[in-house]
Design an enzyme around this catalytic site. Sequence first.
Site, PDB file in Angstrom:
ATOM      1  N   GLU A   1     -18.118 -58.761 -74.164  1.00  0.00           N
ATOM      2  CA  GLU A   1     -17.233 -59.440 -74.652  1.00  0.00           C
ATOM      3  C   GLU A   1     -16.776 -59.019 -76.126  1.00  0.00           C
ATOM      4  O   GLU A   1     -17.560 -59.203 -77.134  1.00  0.00           O
ATOM      5  CB  GLU A   1     -17.443 -61.161 -74.809  1.00  0.00           C
TER       6      GLU A   1
ATOM      7  N   ASN B   1     -20.742 -64.067 -85.986  1.00  0.00           N
ATOM      8  CA  ASN B   1     -19.824 -65.087 -86.347  1.00  0.00           C
ATOM      9  C   ASN B   1     -19.830 -66.506 -85.855  1.00  0.00           C
ATOM     10  O   ASN B   1     -19.456 -67.523 -86.250  1.00  0.00           O
ATOM     11  CB  ASN B   1     -18.351 -64.409 -85.783  1.00  0.00           C
TER      12      ASN B   1
END
Length: 500
Positions: free
Chosen positions: A264, A167
């Site tokens: 993350e 992304n």
Amino acid sequence: MTIANPRSAIRFPEFDYQQRYWMIIDGEQVQAADGQTYRCVDPFEDAEWGYVPVAGASDVDRAVRSARAAFPAWAKTSPFARLELFRRWAQLIREHSSELARLQVHENGKTISEMNMVPGALAQSAEFCANYALTLHGETVTPIMPGHTAWTERVPIGVVAAIAPWNNPLGLLQWKLFGALASGNTVVVKPSEVTPVSTIRLIELALEAGFPPGVVNVVTGAGATGAALVEHPGIDKVAFTGSTATGRSIAQAIAPRLIRATLELGGKGANIVFEDADLDRAAEGVLTGIIAGTGQACNAGSRILIQSSVRDEVLARLENLMSQVVIGDPLEPTTQIGPLASRPQYKKVTGYFDIADGEEDTSLIVGGRCGTDVPGVTGGLFVEPSLYATPDRASRLRREEIFGPVGSVIIFDTEDEAVEIANDTEFGLVGGLWTRDLDRARRVSRQIDTGVVWINTWRAFSPNVPFGGRKVSGLGHEMGLDIFEEYTEPKAYWHGPDNS
């Protein structure tokens, strides 16, 4: 909804659709040992382009061995010498900013207006990490044992596997790559199979800047390539950004070796609008939280909490703003929403429209169309930015990370209720609130159980401010003044008494 005019000419004349790209191992451009390749897909055109190697286990092994061999010399390299390399690299990033930005638009459909800011941020982050590495110091300690002296220093961990998502491949890779390299580690980068080429180009610039062979390597491929890297016994740390499910798999894979990890992971951010907020600013911030990156962001504000007394006013503003959103070719400077990044992601997001139709208490507020259902869009992997009312706590739209421009609207009455709803999730990455009341801002922000809280803003970042999550949103932090604690370890030294 306004539709941007698509380009009729060839959109990327500088890139050959038949071009073969190369991995980087030990300072050399290489293909996979078995010759396997795959093709990238431009999500605006939904068309294949380029050929990228599929790294097998032997290719991953070669990359890790290269990084292992380069580690001793790189760890001993003066941080001042590293800084000079980083300065050259940052300058090259700036010089090739348009190329890097356009490559990523080509790969995942991120808008050029957003991507134009990324190379400059990369260069700043590189310089920040390299400069801050100069401040790495140990300390002298007076131990309890008489006549003894002790001191410490921070030493690099070793070989880091840096696994970046599709992304925001360049933006999120920087948080791993620069800190690891600046503190003396060597790195094997594995970009997403959706977005490999922009990462390859970034590392080519590192070699051009003078980084020694083996210090930073790139292997490309899909899940099997990533698994081979994570499971390789020569890896000392994994730094990963991606889904919570994949993060769990990585944690399980490395647990027997007891190596370190920074993970993350996913998010389901609550964006809270109180009745005393500047409603115009709040609505714009909510919109940003929904549509930025076409909603494909772990830091999305995908749960919109609105105080009941201003429900109608806020929703009216949001519907008006969303009706003006420009959707279309991500190369057009006016485009605010490009296509979703890949065919699987398009299938996933559009599947939530069907899920919403099947939920009894979920109702569409605005949007809900996809692909050619959106007026003026004739192709590509598009969905319309959408809002759904989700009063049922069990709603999948309210609880699951959709990773698309889809917001779940929740109405609350009291401050305590807002906090309770905001924390009613397994995720804990980001949250935010809009209020003019400073006491409320402090009070509520302290109660929101996330690693990051934004007050009267959304999606603010800086290389000297940490970013990381709580609960299933991850382990460890990236960026910030303490980043080198993630990529170094303290080493203690003792000197006994002089008995002469």
